[in-house]
Design a protein around this motif. Structure first.
Motif, PDB file in Angstrom:
ATOM      1  N   ARG A  26       0.827  -1.216   0.000  1.00 20.69           N
ATOM      2  CA  ARG A  26       0.000   0.000   0.000  1.00 20.69           C
ATOM      3  C   ARG A  26       0.858   1.261   0.000  1.00 20.69           C
ATOM      4  O   ARG A  26       0.354   2.356  -0.240  1.00 20.69           O
ATOM      5  CB  ARG A  26      -0.946  -0.001   1.213  1.00 20.69           C
ATOM      6  CG  ARG A  26      -2.019  -1.079   1.141  1.00 20.69           C
ATOM      7  CD  ARG A  26      -2.981  -0.976   2.306  1.00 20.69           C
ATOM      8  NE  ARG A  26      -2.346  -1.233   3.582  1.00 20.69           N
ATOM      9  CZ  ARG A  26      -2.198  -2.450   4.111  1.00 20.69           C
ATOM     10  NH1 ARG A  26      -2.658  -3.512   3.458  1.00 20.69           N
ATOM     11  NH2 ARG A  26      -1.609  -2.621   5.275  1.00 20.69           N
ATOM     12  N   ALA A  27       2.130   1.129   0.326  1.00 28.19           N
ATOM     13  CA  ALA A  27       3.072   2.250   0.282  1.00 28.19           C
ATOM     14  C   ALA A  27       4.392   1.733  -0.280  1.00 28.19           C
ATOM     15  O   ALA A  27       4.713   0.542  -0.166  1.00 28.19           O
ATOM     16  CB  ALA A  27       3.275   2.857   1.664  1.00 28.19           C
ATOM     17  N   ASP A  28       5.149   2.630  -0.892  1.00 28.91           N
ATOM     18  CA  ASP A  28       6.442   2.256  -1.472  1.00 28.91           C
ATOM     19  C   ASP A  28       7.598   2.486  -0.512  1.00 28.91           C
ATOM     20  O   ASP A  28       8.645   1.845  -0.630  1.00 28.91           O
ATOM     21  CB  ASP A  28       6.682   3.071  -2.748  1.00 28.91           C
ATOM     22  CG  ASP A  28       5.610   2.827  -3.791  1.00 28.91           C
ATOM     23  OD1 ASP A  28       5.606   1.729  -4.372  1.00 28.91           O
ATOM     24  OD2 ASP A  28       4.770   3.712  -4.006  1.00 28.91           O
ATOM     25  N   LEU A  29       7.401   3.403   0.416  1.00 24.28           N
ATOM     26  CA  LEU A  29       8.479   3.818   1.314  1.00 24.28           C
ATOM     27  C   LEU A  29       7.851   4.297   2.610  1.00 24.28           C
ATOM     28  O   LEU A  29       6.807   4.939   2.595  1.00 24.28           O
ATOM     29  CB  LEU A  29       9.278   4.956   0.657  1.00 24.28           C
ATOM     30  CG  LEU A  29      10.279   5.746   1.503  1.00 24.28           C
ATOM     31  CD1 LEU A  29      11.452   4.867   1.868  1.00 24.28           C
ATOM     32  CD2 LEU A  29      10.743   6.983   0.747  1.00 24.28           C
ATOM     33  N   ALA A  30       8.480   3.962   3.730  1.00 24.60           N
ATOM     34  CA  ALA A  30       8.001   4.459   5.023  1.00 24.60           C
ATOM     35  C   ALA A  30       9.143   5.116   5.774  1.00 24.60           C
ATOM     36  O   ALA A  30      10.230   4.536   5.913  1.00 24.60           O
ATOM     37  CB  ALA A  30       7.407   3.339   5.870  1.00 24.60           C
ATOM     38  N   LEU A  31       8.893   6.324   6.231  1.00 23.67           N
ATOM     39  CA  LEU A  31       9.783   7.007   7.161  1.00 23.67           C
ATOM     40  C   LEU A  31       9.228   6.700   8.544  1.00 23.67           C
ATOM     41  O   LEU A  31       8.115   7.103   8.881  1.00 23.67           O
ATOM     42  CB  LEU A  31       9.788   8.502   6.873  1.00 23.67           C
ATOM     43  CG  LEU A  31      10.615   9.415   7.781  1.00 23.67           C
ATOM     44  CD1 LEU A  31      12.040   8.923   7.928  1.00 23.67           C
ATOM     45  CD2 LEU A  31      10.601  10.837   7.240  1.00 23.67           C
ATOM     46  N   ALA A  32       9.984   5.942   9.325  1.00 20.96           N
ATOM     47  CA  ALA A  32       9.436   5.383  10.559  1.00 20.96           C
ATOM     48  C   ALA A  32      10.474   5.461  11.670  1.00 20.96           C
ATOM     49  O   ALA A  32      11.565   6.015  11.510  1.00 20.96           O
ATOM     50  CB  ALA A  32       8.992   3.936  10.335  1.00 20.96           C
ATOM     51  N   TYR A  33      10.131   4.884  12.811  1.00 21.89           N
ATOM     52  CA  TYR A  33      11.055   4.835  13.942  1.00 21.89           C
ATOM     53  C   TYR A  33      10.743   3.597  14.768  1.00 21.89           C
ATOM     54  O   TYR A  33       9.684   2.982  14.652  1.00 21.89           O
ATOM     55  CB  TYR A  33      10.942   6.100  14.807  1.00 21.89           C
ATOM     56  CG  TYR A  33       9.605   6.264  15.490  1.00 21.89           C
ATOM     57  CD1 TYR A  33       9.344   5.679  16.724  1.00 21.89           C
ATOM     58  CD2 TYR A  33       8.589   7.019  14.901  1.00 21.89           C
ATOM     59  CE1 TYR A  33       8.105   5.829  17.349  1.00 21.89           C
ATOM     60  CE2 TYR A  33       7.356   7.171  15.507  1.00 21.89           C
ATOM     61  CZ  TYR A  33       7.125   6.577  16.731  1.00 21.89           C
ATOM     62  OH  TYR A  33       5.898   6.711  17.338  1.00 21.89           O
ATOM     63  N   HIS A  34      11.696   3.231  15.610  1.00 24.80           N
ATOM     64  CA  HIS A  34      11.429   2.229  16.638  1.00 24.80           C
ATOM     65  C   HIS A  34      12.025   2.731  17.943  1.00 24.80           C
ATOM     66  O   HIS A  34      12.875   3.635  17.956  1.00 24.80           O
ATOM     67  CB  HIS A  34      11.981   0.852  16.242  1.00 24.80           C
ATOM     68  CG  HIS A  34      13.487   0.767  16.203  1.00 24.80           C
ATOM     69  ND1 HIS A  34      14.238   0.326  17.273  1.00 24.80           N
ATOM     70  CD2 HIS A  34      14.386   1.079  15.230  1.00 24.80           C
ATOM     71  CE1 HIS A  34      15.519   0.341  16.947  1.00 24.80           C
ATOM     72  NE2 HIS A  34      15.639   0.802  15.725  1.00 24.80           N
ATOM     73  N   LEU A  35      11.573   2.172  19.036  1.00 27.83           N
ATOM     74  CA  LEU A  35      12.038   2.605  20.352  1.00 27.83           C
ATOM     75  C   LEU A  35      13.172   1.680  20.796  1.00 27.83           C
ATOM     76  O   LEU A  35      14.047   1.346  20.006  1.00 27.83           O
ATOM     77  CB  LEU A  35      10.868   2.622  21.330  1.00 27.83           C
ATOM     78  CG  LEU A  35       9.694   3.533  20.893  1.00 27.83           C
ATOM     79  CD1 LEU A  35       8.551   3.445  21.882  1.00 27.83           C
ATOM     80  CD2 LEU A  35      10.144   4.972  20.719  1.00 27.83           C
ATOM     81  N   ASP A  36      13.198   1.269  22.029  1.00 31.00           N
ATOM     82  CA  ASP A  36      14.269   0.399  22.514  1.00 31.00           C
ATOM     83  C   ASP A  36      14.192  -0.962  21.830  1.00 31.00           C
ATOM     84  O   ASP A  36      13.126  -1.401  21.405  1.00 31.00           O
ATOM     85  CB  ASP A  36      14.154   0.227  24.026  1.00 31.00           C
ATOM     86  CG  ASP A  36      14.226   1.567  24.757  1.00 31.00           C
ATOM     87  OD1 ASP A  36      14.940   2.453  24.270  1.00 31.00           O
ATOM     88  OD2 ASP A  36      13.541   1.721  25.783  1.00 31.00           O
TER      89      ASP A  36
END
Length: 309
Positions: free
Chosen positions: A140-150
């Motif tokens: 559904r998307a080509d690219l994701a700008l994301a994050y993760h925590l610990d």
């Protein structure tokens, strides 16, 4: 031979945790779902689910089947999108991002990308990582700008996530105080980051619900209990409450609003932080995948420039 339609039914059962809810999602009866799962198990010669009064859980074989079903669904979604793009004779690119990164990191990268590729139909989705990463994995998307925590990143080389993860660096969480707050005044005189324990008597305002869990873990490490006065879903709103004298806020660095009445201080280590990154599907091919890689490179350059500021 494993029946693909029955795999899709098992995938819905795993997603919802019960035959009844899976049946609602598939617009059929619970009995029909049960029959499909039973037929799948007969063809395998092994149980795929364990049934109990509390719901349905997957067996080890069931988990392998659901991983295969996820991969098949992603491939089919990707193929369908590629066919649609061929039919329309156009190239589209969908980028998913969480809000603060979309405000701070994306604009310059997108401006450069659009200038080089005016023919591309660009779509931006605002989504937290728990939504954007499945969006990329399932096409559904080509690219994701994301994050993760610990903990480990959401994708690692050779794993079953179906994603490639490119780290962009850390986004430390800052404690935001009024500029006349005693801790802010002390920091201006002697720039040593305060320990969380020094601020244990403050009323805390959190800019998102996830930071509540992070703050709680770090408070446990410091041996203190904190008073949470507000858990907001908007960093600007949280910082406006600090300006009103309600308390102190915990805000990621890229979510900070520069204001003369506010001071953002680092916390002494170990301090909470987010780990930023870009997610691309390993399965994507063709022009859209190449364009997504180009845009990912521009975003990474923008992130490096922001970190140097």
């Amino acid at each position: 031979m494993i029946d693909v339609q029955r795999l899709a039914v098992l995938r819905e059962v795993a997603r919802h945790g019960s035959f009844n809810q899976a049946a609602q999602a598939l617009y059929c009866t619970p009995s029909a779902v049960s029959q499909q799962i039973a037929a799948l198990e007969r063809s395998l010669g092994a149980p795929a689910v364990e049934r109990s009064t509390r719901g349905v859980t997957l067996t080890d074989a069931g988990r392998l089947l659901v991983e295969a079903a996820d991969a098949i669904a992603a491939e089919l979604a990707d193929t369908q999108q590629r066919i649609e793009r061929l039919a329309a004779e156009r190239i589209s690119l969908t980028v998913a991002t969480f809000a603060s990164a979309g405000r701070r990191l994306l604009p310059a990268a997108l401006a450069a990308f659009v200038a080089d590729h005016p023919e591309v139909e660009l779509t931006i989705l605002e989504a937290e990582p728990e939504e954007s990463l499945p969006d990329v994995r399932e096409g559904r998307a080509d690219l994701a700008l994301a994050y993760h925590l610990d903990g480990p990143p959401p994708a690692r080389p050779g794993d079953r996530s179906g994603l490639d993860w490119t780290p962009l660096g850390t986004d430390p969480l800052r404690v935001v105080l009024g500029h006349l707050h005693p801790a802010a005044v002390r920091y201006q005189a002697r720039p040593e980051p305060p320990h969380l324990a020094e601020l244990a008597d403050q009323r805390w305002i959190l800019g998102c619900r996830k930071s509540a869990d992070q703050l709680a873990r770090h408070a446990d490490l410091a041996g203190v209990e904190l008073q949470i006065s507000c858990t907001a879903t908007d960093y600007d709103f949280a910082q406006s409450l600090v300006r009103a004298g309600i308390g102190v806020a915990l805000i990621p660095e890229i979510g900070l609003t520069r204001h003369p009445e506010l001071v953002a201080l680092p916390l002494a280590e170990p301090s909470p932080r987010r780990h930023l990154g870009l997610a691309l599907s390993r399965r994507r091919r063709g022009p859209a995948a190449r364009l997504a890689e180009q845009l990912a490179s521009l975003i990474a350059e923008q992130a490096e420039g922001t970190a140097r500021q």
